[in-house]
Write a protein that holds these residues in place. Structure first.
Motif, PDB file in Angstrom:
ATOM      1  N   UNK A  13       0.830  -1.209   0.000  1.00 46.66           N
ATOM      2  CA  UNK A  13       0.000   0.000   0.000  1.00 46.66           C
ATOM      3  C   UNK A  13       0.859   1.250   0.000  1.00 46.66           C
ATOM      4  N   UNK A  14       0.280   2.335  -0.531  1.00 45.36           N
ATOM      5  CA  UNK A  14       0.874   3.638  -0.285  1.00 45.36           C
ATOM      6  C   UNK A  14       0.536   3.991   1.162  1.00 45.36           C
ATOM      7  N   UNK A  15       1.182   4.986   1.725  1.00 48.31           N
ATOM      8  CA  UNK A  15       0.914   5.266   3.139  1.00 48.31           C
ATOM      9  C   UNK A  15      -0.257   6.239   3.293  1.00 48.31           C
ATOM     10  N   UNK A  16      -1.289   5.978   2.518  1.00 46.05           N
ATOM     11  CA  UNK A  16      -2.509   6.781   2.651  1.00 46.05           C
ATOM     12  C   UNK A  16      -3.640   5.893   3.147  1.00 46.05           C
ATOM     13  N   UNK A  17      -4.458   6.461   3.999  1.00 41.73           N
ATOM     14  CA  UNK A  17      -5.597   5.700   4.511  1.00 41.73           C
ATOM     15  C   UNK A  17      -6.885   6.456   4.204  1.00 41.73           C
ATOM     16  N   UNK A  18      -7.806   5.787   3.524  1.00 38.90           N
ATOM     17  CA  UNK A  18      -9.138   6.365   3.312  1.00 38.90           C
ATOM     18  C   UNK A  18      -9.999   5.935   4.494  1.00 38.90           C
ATOM     19  N   UNK A  19     -10.473   6.896   5.258  1.00 42.19           N
ATOM     20  CA  UNK A  19     -11.327   6.590   6.409  1.00 42.19           C
ATOM     21  C   UNK A  19     -12.756   6.923   5.987  1.00 42.19           C
ATOM     22  N   UNK A  97     -13.997   0.358  -3.671  1.00 50.34           N
ATOM     23  CA  UNK A  97     -13.159  -0.046  -4.807  1.00 50.34           C
ATOM     24  C   UNK A  97     -12.263   1.114  -5.252  1.00 50.34           C
ATOM     25  N   UNK A  98     -12.855   2.293  -5.416  1.00 49.71           N
ATOM     26  CA  UNK A  98     -12.089   3.454  -5.894  1.00 49.71           C
ATOM     27  C   UNK A  98     -10.891   3.738  -4.990  1.00 49.71           C
ATOM     28  N   UNK A  99     -11.100   3.637  -3.693  1.00 49.02           N
ATOM     29  CA  UNK A  99     -10.010   3.930  -2.748  1.00 49.02           C
ATOM     30  C   UNK A  99      -8.983   2.793  -2.741  1.00 49.02           C
ATOM     31  N   UNK A 100      -9.457   1.553  -2.718  1.00 47.08           N
ATOM     32  CA  UNK A 100      -8.551   0.402  -2.663  1.00 47.08           C
ATOM     33  C   UNK A 100      -7.713   0.298  -3.939  1.00 47.08           C
ATOM     34  N   UNK A 101      -8.305   0.663  -5.069  1.00 43.68           N
ATOM     35  CA  UNK A 101      -7.583   0.583  -6.337  1.00 43.68           C
ATOM     36  C   UNK A 101      -6.429   1.586  -6.391  1.00 43.68           C
ATOM     37  N   UNK A 102      -6.497   2.596  -5.543  1.00 40.87           N
ATOM     38  CA  UNK A 102      -5.376   3.552  -5.436  1.00 40.87           C
ATOM     39  C   UNK A 102      -4.343   3.084  -4.413  1.00 40.87           C
ATOM     40  N   UNK A 103      -4.496   1.839  -3.953  1.00 42.69           N
ATOM     41  CA  UNK A 103      -3.603   1.236  -2.963  1.00 42.69           C
ATOM     42  C   UNK A 103      -3.608   1.969  -1.630  1.00 42.69           C
ATOM     43  N   UNK A 104      -4.742   2.538  -1.307  1.00 39.26           N
ATOM     44  CA  UNK A 104      -4.894   3.109   0.023  1.00 39.26           C
ATOM     45  C   UNK A 104      -5.415   2.022   0.956  1.00 39.26           C
ATOM     46  N   UNK A 105      -5.037   2.093   2.218  1.00 42.90           N
ATOM     47  CA  UNK A 105      -5.704   1.270   3.220  1.00 42.90           C
ATOM     48  C   UNK A 105      -7.108   1.843   3.377  1.00 42.90           C
ATOM     49  N   UNK A 106      -8.125   0.985   3.407  1.00 39.91           N
ATOM     50  CA  UNK A 106      -9.490   1.495   3.514  1.00 39.91           C
ATOM     51  C   UNK A 106     -10.075   1.081   4.869  1.00 39.91           C
ATOM     52  N   UNK A 107     -10.374   2.081   5.680  1.00 43.22           N
ATOM     53  CA  UNK A 107     -10.962   1.849   7.001  1.00 43.22           C
ATOM     54  C   UNK A 107     -12.394   2.375   6.983  1.00 43.22           C
TER      55      UNK A 107
END
Ligand SMILES: [Mn+2]
Length: 298
Positions: A13-19, A97-107
């Motif tokens: 993952x990139x070090x971004x998290x979508x909360x 999907x949109x967030x995960x496809x950007x390799x963000x951690x999705x919380x």
């Protein structure tokens, strides 16, 4: 949808998290779950995530979910608000999907457990070879049905149920027991945790759903899995649940695999108890999420 991340290389993952807050209570009769997500934010969850080296972005969803609520939504069999649940599920699946496809951690935070229909669908769209660890008092058998209906990573066969494991079960009815048995789904009850300890249970669970540790992992954490003395503000508390440390151990161990790509923290319902109990429950949810994002004791 075009981009699917499936190899171990691509789970990095990139070090971004979508909360993602999904303030939604359409799948159940009780009200109050929909105020859960914002309370996590008010308890400085984003700041806590930031100190772990992640860059978090909060996606609240309040307006979108209001707009998706149909005027007329009669009960079908025993399904409450079927149109609303379906519309929100589709919206959430696309968003995850949109967030995960950007390799963000999705919380995903605080919702009615029905939201997992959307989050798991979105993650499986982005990572077709993902697996699911469901920590819950109840056997959320809709997940088994969802996985069975999902195409495998080769795009044709239904996804086998060896990609789903339940941990913490202690309130399972006969119909659900039959589904688990018929579909051959691995499940660990509180009895197994008492007998083998949480560490061993996690290892066996991972050996089952992720034998080579190369599958991306989605952790679905229903806070009712915790004992009600630990997390009182939830819709269906059942005594005899996970301790504070056992809950954290699961999140820490999954984070240590390096393959954890998403987590749901669901069924936090601040309206069900007094303010002190609600705060205590939120304050349990925040460190669980932080452990999943790599916080550890040493
Ligand atoms: Mn539950």
């Amino acid at each position: 949808m075009t981009l699917a991340l499936s190899t171990r290389q691509n789970t990095r993952l990139c070090k971004e998290a979508a909360v993602v807050g999904d303030p939604f209570n359409g799948g159940q009769p009780r009200e109050g779950v929909e105020v859960g997500p914002i309370q996590f934010i008010e308890c400085s969850l984003l700041e806590q995530i930031n100190t772990l080296g992640w860059s978090p972005t909060y996606i609240p969803n309040d307006e979108q979910i209001d707009q998706l609520c149909p005027k007329d939504d009669p009960v079908v069999f025993n399904l409450i608000n079927p149109k609303f649940v379906s519309a929100v599920t589709h919206h959430v699946a696309k968003q995850i999907y949109d967030q995960a496809a950007q390799r963000k951690f999705v919380l995903t935070l605080g919702d009615d457990h029905a939201i997992a229909l959307g989050t798991v669908s979105g993650i499986f769209e982005a990572y077709p070879d993902a697996c699911v660890v469901s920590v819950d008092t109840h056997a959320a058998t809709f997940m088994a049905v969802l996985l069975a209906a999902h195409p495998d990573s080769n795009g044709s066969n239904p996804c086998s149920t060896d990609r789903l494991v339940y941990i913490g079960l202690r309130d399972v009815d006969d119909g659900e027991k039959k589904i688990l048995k018929d579909l051959g789904i691995k499940a660990f009850s509180m009895h197994h945790i008492d007998r083998f300890g949480i560490g061993r249970v996690i290892d066996i669970a991972l050996d089952h759903v992720n034998p080579n540790r190369d599958r991306p992992i989605h952790l679905s954490f229903d806070v009712d899995a915790l004992d009600p003395t630990v997390a009182p503000s939830t819709g269906t508390p059942v005594r005899g649940g996970l301790t504070f440390r056992e809950g954290h151990s699961i999140c820490e161990a999954l984070a240590q695999t390096g393959s954890l790509v998403a987590m749901d923290v669901v069924e936090v319902n601040p309206a069900l108890e007094d303010d002190k109990s609600a705060l205590r429950t939120i304050q349990i949810g925040c460190p669980l999420a932080c452990c999943a994002l790599g916080e550890n004791l040493l």
